[in-house]
Motif scaffolding. Sequence first.
Motif, short mmCIF file in Angstrom:
data_model
loop_
_atom_site.label_atom_id
_atom_site.label_comp_id
_atom_site.label_asym_id
_atom_site.label_seq_id
_atom_site.Cartn_x
_atom_site.Cartn_y
_atom_site.Cartn_z
N PRO A 73 0.85 -1.19 0.00
CA PRO A 73 0.00 0.00 0.00
C PRO A 73 0.89 1.24 0.00
O PRO A 73 1.91 1.27 0.69
CB PRO A 73 -0.78 -0.11 1.32
CG PRO A 73 -0.71 -1.55 1.69
CD PRO A 73 0.62 -2.04 1.20
N VAL A 74 0.53 2.24 -0.79
CA VAL A 74 1.36 3.44 -0.91
C VAL A 74 0.49 4.69 -0.80
O VAL A 74 -0.60 4.75 -1.39
CB VAL A 74 2.12 3.47 -2.25
CG1 VAL A 74 2.95 4.75 -2.37
CG2 VAL A 74 3.02 2.25 -2.40
N LEU A 75 0.98 5.66 -0.04
CA LEU A 75 0.37 6.98 0.02
C LEU A 75 1.43 8.00 -0.37
O LEU A 75 2.43 8.16 0.32
CB LEU A 75 -0.15 7.29 1.43
CG LEU A 75 -0.63 8.74 1.67
CD1 LEU A 75 -1.80 9.09 0.75
CD2 LEU A 75 -1.01 8.95 3.13
N GLY A 76 1.22 8.67 -1.49
CA GLY A 76 2.12 9.72 -1.93
C GLY A 76 1.59 11.08 -1.53
O GLY A 76 0.42 11.39 -1.80
N ILE A 77 2.42 11.88 -0.88
CA ILE A 77 2.01 13.21 -0.42
C ILE A 77 2.76 14.26 -1.23
O ILE A 77 3.99 14.29 -1.25
CB ILE A 77 2.32 13.39 1.08
CG1 ILE A 77 1.54 12.38 1.92
CG2 ILE A 77 2.02 14.81 1.54
CD1 ILE A 77 1.90 12.39 3.41
#
Length: 344
Positions: free
Chosen positions: A94-98
Amino acid sequence: MSAPESRLLTTEGESAPQRRATIAILDYGSQYTQLIARRVRESRVYCEIFAHDVTAKELERRGVVGVILSGGPSSVYDADAPQIEPAILDGRFPVLGICYGMHLMAQVLGGEVAPEGKREYGPATVDIAESGGLFEGLSDHERAWMSHGDTVKRLPPGFHAVARTERLPLAAMSDGRNRFGVQFHPEVMHTPRGAEVLRNFLYRVCGCAGDWTPAAFIAEAVAELRRTIGDKHAICALSGGVDSAVAATLVARAIGDRLTCVFIDTGLLRANEAEEVVATFGPRLRLVHVDAAERFLRRLDGVSDPEQKRTIIGEEFIRCFEEHARRVGNVDLLVQGTIYPDVI
């Protein structure tokens, strides 16, 4: 078996109970990277900050169950822009790019990022088009903090927009499964419900339990030190500062009197500081107190250049420590206390 549990298996398929579920924060030079880590830990989830060139294989080895890509001052289309191993974005994590992290995801996965023409810095109203997943429990319209000069112009294949602002049609994106990007900064206080966005990613997307505490870290660190050191003896230069004090305390809990701490009083400490160090740590650790004030002051006599003083103090400290380390006798390991940013 849950997704996080499956990512905590060894390559042979055997369970690795000593590993904790870890969120990896990849650092792209953001001023907020440490703040992201703090927000994750406030959500009772363990995290570590990694250099942006870490490999997917290393993250798997470290028991990583989710990845957060920080913001940063670069533009992804610059020749020297910091990159990412594409395998990290292939869906295995799972990836969250900010902010910059979102731009990097979009570019690597086949989208398009371009300069916006005018930087956006300040609050904005985010209109949420898809309330599940990352935005579970939030209203249709939320305030958020923007700080960027680039924007995603075209989404990568398989992604769709899940939020917009008056200025940005692609303020957040999702692949509908476990990869998300947000243009705003959920980690800062100026995004009032940003902590909820992060918790949704940690709990709902990554499957974290939210049961990590600093006390758990201490127990795990002591157990790991015990396994690593075994029956060996160690020595530590204890200054009384936070870095060496924490290192010495953890190692002492692990191996007891097989750790010897050497405290060198250089004569350059604050008033009564040497006495306070001895009073604080003497009853708790095997402590050797070295009064070397006369030795240091003699070497510094007549020296006025600050850089020369620094060099003399550093060299003399090493020589003094080496002398007393030899007197201790059987020592196998040196305990080095340092601060987290030094590791990074």
